[in-house]
Write an enzyme that holds these catalytic residues in place. Sequence first.
Site, PDB file in Angstrom:
ATOM      1  N   CYS A  48       9.814   3.136  -9.655  1.00  0.00           N
ATOM      2  CA  CYS A  48       9.364   1.774 -10.004  1.00  0.00           C
ATOM      3  C   CYS A  48       8.889   1.706 -11.451  1.00  0.00           C
ATOM      4  O   CYS A  48       9.035   0.672 -12.113  1.00  0.00           O
ATOM      5  CB  CYS A  48       8.268   1.323  -9.050  1.00  0.00           C
ATOM      6  SG  CYS A  48       6.917   2.510  -8.862  1.00  0.00           S
ATOM      7  N   HIS A 298       1.864   1.982  -7.328  1.00  0.00           N
ATOM      8  CA  HIS A 298       3.118   1.254  -7.526  1.00  0.00           C
ATOM      9  C   HIS A 298       3.056   0.517  -8.866  1.00  0.00           C
ATOM     10  O   HIS A 298       2.009  -0.002  -9.252  1.00  0.00           O
ATOM     11  CB  HIS A 298       3.321   0.253  -6.385  1.00  0.00           C
ATOM     12  CG  HIS A 298       4.614  -0.490  -6.464  1.00  0.00           C
ATOM     13  ND1 HIS A 298       5.839   0.144  -6.514  1.00  0.00           N
ATOM     14  CD2 HIS A 298       4.884  -1.825  -6.532  1.00  0.00           C
ATOM     15  CE1 HIS A 298       6.796  -0.775  -6.604  1.00  0.00           C
ATOM     16  NE2 HIS A 298       6.236  -1.967  -6.614  1.00  0.00           N
TER      17      HIS A 298
END
Length: 981
Positions: A48, A298
């Site tokens: 990510c 994340h």
Amino acid sequence: NPNCLVGIGEHAWLGEIDENSFHNIDDPNCERRKKNAFVGLTNLGATCYVNTFLQMWFLNLELRQALYLCPSACGDGVPKDADYEPQTICEHLQYLFALLQNSKRRYIDPSGFVKALGLDTGQQQDAQEFSKLFMSLLEDTLSKQKNPDVRNIVQKQFCGEYAYVTVCNQCGRESKLVSKFYELELNIQGHKQLTDCITEFLKEEKLEGDNRYFCETCQSKQNATRKIRLLSLPCTLNLQLMRFVFDRQTGHKKKLNTYIGFSELLDMEPFMEQKNGVYVYELSAVLIHRGVSAYSGHYIAHVKDPQTGEWYKFNDEDIEKMEGKKLQLGIEEDLAEPSKSQTRKPKCGKGTHCSRNAYMLVYRLQAREKSLTVQVPAFLQELVERDNCKFEEWCNEMAEMRKQSVARGKIKHEEVKELYQRLPAEAGSPYDFISLEWLQKWLDESTPPKPIDNTACLCSHGKLHPDKISLMKRISEYVADFFYRRYGGGPRLNVKALCKDCVVERCRILRLKNQLNEDYKTVTNLLKMTVKGNDGFWVGKASLRSWRQLALEQLNEQDEDAEHSNGKMNGNAQNKDESNEEKREEEEELNFNEDIVCPHGDLCISENERRVVSKEAWEKLKQYFPKAPEFPNNKECCSQCKILEREGEENEALHKMMASEQKTSLQNLFHDKCRPCLGSWPQETDELYIVSQFFVEEWRKFVRRPTRCSPVSSIANSVLLCPHGGLMFTFASMTKEDSKHIALIWPSEWERIQKLFVVDHVIKITRTQAAGAGPESARYASEPQLCPECREGLLCQQQRDLREYTQATIYIHKVVDNKKVMKDAAPELNVSSSEAEEEREENKPEGEQDPDFNQANGGTKRQKLSHQSYITYQKQGIRRSTRHRKVRGEKALLVSANQTLKELKIQIMHAFSVAPFDQNLSLDGKILSDDTATLGSLGVIPESVILLKADEPIADYAAMDDVMQVCMPEEGFKGTGLLGH
């Protein structure tokens, strides 16, 4: 109820049905890019952070334009029958940006680009480090281009200059060191506003005391001031907020979850050395890390579209447009809330924002002209069109599959609606039994029905088992004909398939079960009566004690046998094998009255195991055990057993006599008294004999218990010899570690042994000594002589076993201070050292170990021992040392020779709660520091004791999760990607 046909899955087909229930294929148009929307990027596991930077760089129109101008090896076009494979980083970025610009897909796969960089998709890297390394790689790659717009794009967009300026307080001389930067790294600890962070970055530092500056003008060390001056700023200003810092107390990284405020417009003029330029910047991107730990979480990006001024949130495949052209970070801050005690979010004014998760802010120089329009080059557009064609083909294929599934579903729907109405069997009409499981599968669209299989419901007579009725449904003959005609299978079970024989047998068993308790009381009373004459029967006492339980089990087994009488079970042969195995196990168990049956099938001779019961009692028992062996009380015992009993008594007497005679002849050997020793050779003899210690131990067992142990008739000395007939031990080893495998025999004892036992090989040690010479001049020879090849192979195998072990035990001894190390550990180290010294002594050539011990001459030259031969000998079992005894403060761990020291440290961390970087390990005084080395290469062998000295432990054990992340494979870019450049 076999007649009940409700709740078997029919509700899904009755009434109107949504077409989407006929398939499990998602609408392919959900994967299609929406109008005026951006294209997402697939998260390949832990990529990510890469996706956020790619989206941010894609929306830098100048960088995208420059990359499109970069010449490609496929500029002339790619053959239509070949797939395009980019060769360089620039080509990967070109193709990726072209797909992000004109693809019809909702998201694309960046795996080619990630693979080209050599990144590990399963491991999250440091995002800030990735940004620096990639920019350096891109600049280096583009510097080889001829077009200056391409060659200098990184410097134009991202590169600025600052100077380290040192001013002497004495003479005022300025020393200036100019340096380039691609981002400013700003400390956020103790600050609340971005401008405060920039001010601290540029603040003046005093150089005084030991840190004074050597002035070239004064030619001496002087007090001075040092600061950073911004000379020029790039078009795109990257501000790295140093959220991830090293914590000296815990020894690992941590994330600073403090709020930092920043505005959408940033005026850098107050911070510049020259004030005559335009330095107003607009916020263009905010990179967010969601999570409280530095090792997990994340990454997402909020980026502003330079053409429309609208803000978008890029979250891998999902892209969300912010309402009202405004940046909205509130939800990101809520998701990362670690606890209720966290600092409250400060209030933000208009045009300002605050975040505790932003780790990078990107500002663009405020532009007066309209934004650039970037066109995809023709050769890249052709590649994008190819990918779009593949996507359209996939969409059409999925749509066609959906259409076919819907068509099949509609046909099945009509079929079920018609047949279900005619499924019940009317009274007096012909009917069939069919498996409920098969009916449910027929009504379940996800599993197409197979041929009908009723075999699992058959009894031993080939008809429908009474206990299987609950697994069947009674349906009309009309529907059954349709099913068998359409799907096949069998056997068909109609009204004639009901099994009367099974019902009769079940009734008999039920009657006996109900009668069992009454019969038990009757038999108990009958057993109290005295039996007169020869009217009684012999019954085993064990059988009488448990006859009711045996009867009940037998009745239950008959039920189960009836249920499992058909071993096919849907054609599965494995179940048949299992049932046969169960039968064999049952046959091995004794049945009623078989406890008094001898091995010859007759009445056993031991009257203690049986008793006489009356004829009435026996007849009651026979109702439950009709196949039980019957022995009237006038029945004679087994004649063969009587003969064997007499022979056994005679053998016992013979064994006692043998044991007494052997004990008298070899009394000292039995009591282990007055035994010779090779270390101090007895003066009264020049020869000694050798037998295996195993023989001596087995012989002593027999002499102690001659009626329980088998007599020992032979001496197998072959276990002490190699396959060539040579001795496997040296004189020196037989005095030390191999002494436990042999027993020394006096010559007088040997004469008696040869008369009492059969000896396969004579092994003798002879001493020769010159007349008048001292004991130190004695020489020793063995018969048979030593086999050097086999001896060497045995030693090599022993050493190999020490280095190639799996799941062996070692011990970790934790010490508190140096005193404890010296006091407690020294004896263990001494033992280990001496054992190591003995090992080294064993590994010397035989002649060097004991010059006085030479083998007997005259032996023929032997063949070399093969690897297989000495392995075979090793299996006979030669133990090397006694087991280590664990002491207080030690813990045992299971390890393998091929695991690394780092993996051992993680085991120690779990056992002692000491982080790997706080562990100081040593073995035999040697420090173990190479984390990548294997335990075998470090000399760690089974039963080793490793000393652990711990530094200050981690106070916060909740931080051990982060420590585990540190202990995992090192962070950084894998393979030949970024690090290679």
